[in-house]
Design an enzyme around this catalytic site. Sequence first.
Site, PDB file in Angstrom:
ATOM      1  N   GLY A  62       0.812  -1.215   0.000  1.00  0.00           N
ATOM      2  CA  GLY A  62       0.000   0.000   0.000  1.00  0.00           C
ATOM      3  C   GLY A  62       0.843   1.261   0.000  1.00  0.00           C
ATOM      4  O   GLY A  62       0.349   2.353  -0.283  1.00  0.00           O
ATOM      5  N   LYS A 116       9.889   2.459   0.495  1.00  0.00           N
ATOM      6  CA  LYS A 116       8.747   2.406   1.419  1.00  0.00           C
ATOM      7  C   LYS A 116       8.373   3.835   1.802  1.00  0.00           C
ATOM      8  O   LYS A 116       9.218   4.585   2.282  1.00  0.00           O
ATOM      9  CB  LYS A 116       9.099   1.596   2.664  1.00  0.00           C
ATOM     10  CG  LYS A 116       7.914   1.443   3.623  1.00  0.00           C
ATOM     11  CD  LYS A 116       8.186   0.392   4.670  1.00  0.00           C
ATOM     12  CE  LYS A 116       7.070   0.316   5.692  1.00  0.00           C
ATOM     13  NZ  LYS A 116       7.371  -0.682   6.724  1.00  0.00           N
ATOM     14  N   ARG A 140      14.630   0.084   0.849  1.00  0.00           N
ATOM     15  CA  ARG A 140      14.875  -1.207   1.501  1.00  0.00           C
ATOM     16  C   ARG A 140      15.362  -2.212   0.466  1.00  0.00           C
ATOM     17  O   ARG A 140      15.015  -2.127  -0.713  1.00  0.00           O
ATOM     18  CB  ARG A 140      13.587  -1.792   2.096  1.00  0.00           C
ATOM     19  CG  ARG A 140      12.728  -0.871   2.879  1.00  0.00           C
ATOM     20  CD  ARG A 140      11.710  -1.658   3.698  1.00  0.00           C
ATOM     21  NE  ARG A 140      10.570  -2.171   2.946  1.00  0.00           N
ATOM     22  CZ  ARG A 140       9.540  -2.786   3.507  1.00  0.00           C
ATOM     23  NH1 ARG A 140       9.520  -3.013   4.809  1.00  0.00           N
ATOM     24  NH2 ARG A 140       8.519  -3.223   2.785  1.00  0.00           N
ATOM     25  N   ASP A 171       1.013 -11.409   6.422  1.00  0.00           N
ATOM     26  CA  ASP A 171       1.531 -10.552   5.341  1.00  0.00           C
ATOM     27  C   ASP A 171       2.870  -9.938   5.719  1.00  0.00           C
ATOM     28  O   ASP A 171       3.541  -9.357   4.862  1.00  0.00           O
ATOM     29  CB  ASP A 171       0.524  -9.446   4.985  1.00  0.00           C
ATOM     30  CG  ASP A 171       0.058  -8.679   6.206  1.00  0.00           C
ATOM     31  OD1 ASP A 171      -0.593  -9.297   7.067  1.00  0.00           O
ATOM     32  OD2 ASP A 171       0.353  -7.485   6.325  1.00  0.00           O
ATOM     33  N   ASP A 212       9.405  -5.873   7.484  1.00  0.00           N
ATOM     34  CA  ASP A 212       8.334  -4.971   7.933  1.00  0.00           C
ATOM     35  C   ASP A 212       8.448  -4.607   9.406  1.00  0.00           C
ATOM     36  O   ASP A 212       7.670  -5.057  10.259  1.00  0.00           O
ATOM     37  CB  ASP A 212       6.948  -5.573   7.614  1.00  0.00           C
ATOM     38  CG  ASP A 212       6.638  -5.476   6.134  1.00  0.00           C
ATOM     39  OD1 ASP A 212       7.569  -5.270   5.337  1.00  0.00           O
ATOM     40  OD2 ASP A 212       5.462  -5.609   5.764  1.00  0.00           O
TER      41      ASP A 212
HETATM   42  P1  AMP Z   1       1.868  -3.270   8.055  1.00  0.00           P
HETATM   43  O1  AMP Z   1       1.207  -4.033   9.154  1.00  0.00           O
HETATM   44  O2  AMP Z   1       2.483  -1.958   8.443  1.00  0.00           O
HETATM   45  O3  AMP Z   1       2.902  -4.133   7.388  1.00  0.00           O
HETATM   46  O4  AMP Z   1       0.761  -2.865   6.975  1.00  0.00           O
HETATM   47  C1  AMP Z   1      -0.349  -3.653   6.652  1.00  0.00           C
HETATM   48  C2  AMP Z   1      -0.922  -3.247   5.331  1.00  0.00           C
HETATM   49  O5  AMP Z   1      -1.360  -1.891   5.346  1.00  0.00           O
HETATM   50  C3  AMP Z   1       0.016  -3.377   4.156  1.00  0.00           C
HETATM   51  O6  AMP Z   1      -0.731  -3.787   3.040  1.00  0.00           O
HETATM   52  C4  AMP Z   1       0.530  -1.973   3.991  1.00  0.00           C
HETATM   53  O7  AMP Z   1       0.985  -1.716   2.689  1.00  0.00           O
HETATM   54  C5  AMP Z   1      -0.697  -1.157   4.319  1.00  0.00           C
HETATM   55  N1  AMP Z   1      -0.388   0.192   4.825  1.00  0.00           N
HETATM   56  C6  AMP Z   1       0.129   0.520   6.036  1.00  0.00           C
HETATM   57  N2  AMP Z   1       0.276   1.841   6.151  1.00  0.00           N
HETATM   58  C7  AMP Z   1      -0.138   2.398   4.985  1.00  0.00           C
HETATM   59  C8  AMP Z   1      -0.251   3.728   4.472  1.00  0.00           C
HETATM   60  N3  AMP Z   1       0.116   4.786   5.196  1.00  0.00           N
HETATM   61  N4  AMP Z   1      -0.723   3.885   3.231  1.00  0.00           N
HETATM   62  C9  AMP Z   1      -1.098   2.837   2.484  1.00  0.00           C
HETATM   63  N5  AMP Z   1      -1.030   1.563   2.902  1.00  0.00           N
HETATM   64  C10 AMP Z   1      -0.567   1.337   4.136  1.00  0.00           C
HETATM   65 MG    MG Z   2       3.520  -5.147   6.213  1.00  0.00          MG
END
Ligand code: AMP
Ligand code: MG
Length: 471
Positions: free
Chosen positions: A91, A107, A170, A246, A256
Amino acid sequence: MKLEQLQLKTDYLNFDEEFFHKVAPTPLKDPFLISANELLAKALHVSKEELYTKEFISLINGTYRLKGSDPFAMCYAGHQFGYFVPRLGDGRAINLGSLNGTHLQLKGSGLTRYSRQGDGRAVLRSSIREYLMSEAMHALGVPSSRALGIIGSDEDVARERWEKGAIVLRVSSSWVRFGTFEYFYSKKKYDKLQELADYVLQESYSEFVGRENCYLLMFEEIVKRTAHLMAHWQSIGFSHGVMNTDNMSIAGLTIDYGPYAFLDDYEFDFICNHTDSEGRYSFGNQPNIGYWNLGVLLNALSPLINIEKGKEVLETYSLFFIQKYHTLMCAKLGLDATKDYGKLIQWLLNIMQQDAVDYTLFFRTLSEYETKEEITQLFISKARINEWLDTYEKEIRPFTCKQTMKNVNPKYVLKNYMLQEAIEKAQNGDFSLVNDLLHVAQNPFDEHEALTRFAKATPHQFKALTLSCSS
Ligand code: AMP
Ligand code: MG
C-alpha cells in the site's frame, strides 16, 4: 559502480497483472538525505561517493530511474491478528527491480492500487526505526531485509498528529510473503499459485528446482527457516510486534519493522505493540505464532502438496526451534551445545524475570566478569543468582574464551528509547545520532567509547515503551 551503470531486472513483471500494480512513485517535496548505508552499498558494489549525489536522493524519491527499473507494487493477502483479509498488497511500498538477486524497494513512496484508506506515506519516525533496526538485526546475524538509504522531506503527513514524510530504500532477497500465497489460494487461482511457487523456488530455494516433491521440500525449508528465525528473535530478545502473515517473509527473513522492541528487562509476556491488547504477538508467544502462520501457509499451499505429508513437515517446527534456540543460548552462555542445558537456561530466565534484569546487559556482563559481584549486583536476590552461578560455573567449559562470548553477546542493541532520542534530534534537523546509531547497529559487539551510556540498563523512565502500529 556508479548509479548510472546499475542494471535492474524485473522478473516479477513476467507474471499476469493480477500479481502486481505497475505504478510510479509519488515524490516527496524538498527531499534531503538523512543517512546512507556505506556498508551495504559496498556489498552491492555501489561506490560510496554515489550515495552523496543528488541522483541518490532522487533515486529514493522515485524521480531518478535506474536502467531496467519498472516500478510496481505487489499484491498479497494476509491474516491480520488472526483474521483473514483477502487483499492487502504493497500500500505504500514500490519495487524498483532487482540487482543480482537483491530486490530494491521504496517504502513511503505514495499511493498504489493496494493503499486502501492509507496515504501511501511513511513518517520520519517509523522510517528511521526501520532503517536502523534492519541493519542492527543483520549485524546480529539475524536474517533480515536491509536498507541502503533514507530521505526526509518537508511534506506533512497526518498521523495522530502532523509528522514529516520520509522514504526508506529497503533491500531484500525476497519480498514475497506468506500472504502472497494466501491471495491466490483464497481466489482459487491454483495455476497462479503454482507459478508463484515456481518463482519462489527460483528466488529463494533454488536447490530444490526440478526435484520431485519440490513444493514439499520448499515448505520443509520454510518451516526450518521460520523456526530458526524465531529462535534468533527469542535468543536476542527481539519482539516484532506485528506477526501478521503478510509480514512473514517466505524466505525466512525479518521484514516490515513496525512497533518492534528489544526487551529491556527480561519479560516473557512483554507486548511492544500497544494495539495488541490480547498479547497475540507478545515476546513469549512469537514461536507459537510462527507455527500458527506456517499452518496458514500450508493451507494455502495445499493444492500443490500432499496435505498429510505437509502436516508431518509442519510438526518438525518445534524441534527445529528448540534445537536452534538451545544452540544460540548455549553460545551466549559459553556452554557446550551438544549437552542439554534446557533446565539451566530456563532457571536463569526465571530469575532474570523475577528480578527484572536487563536482558542484553546480563549476557554482556557474563561475557566479561571477573568477580561474581559484577553479576550479582544486577539482581535483587543475590542468593538466587549465586546459586545459579555456582551451578553454571561448574558447567562452563574451561576453554571458553571471553572474546567468543563477547562476539555473540552484543554490547549494544537499539532499544526504543535510544531510537526515540535519534528520532527527536532528526525531527529537528540533526541526523548525527541516526548516523552514530547506524554505526553502533553495524558493530554491536564493539565498545564505542563515546556511546557507553547506551550500553547500560535502560533508564527506569524509558523502560518497556510500547508503540502503536501508526507509522
Ligand atoms: P503493516 O502491518 O504496516 O505491514 O501494513 C499492513 C498493510 O497496510 C500493508 O498492506 C501496507 O501496505 C498497508 N499500509 C500501512 N500503512 C499504509 C499507508 N500509510 N498507506 C497505504 N497503505 C498502508
Ligand atoms: Mg507489512
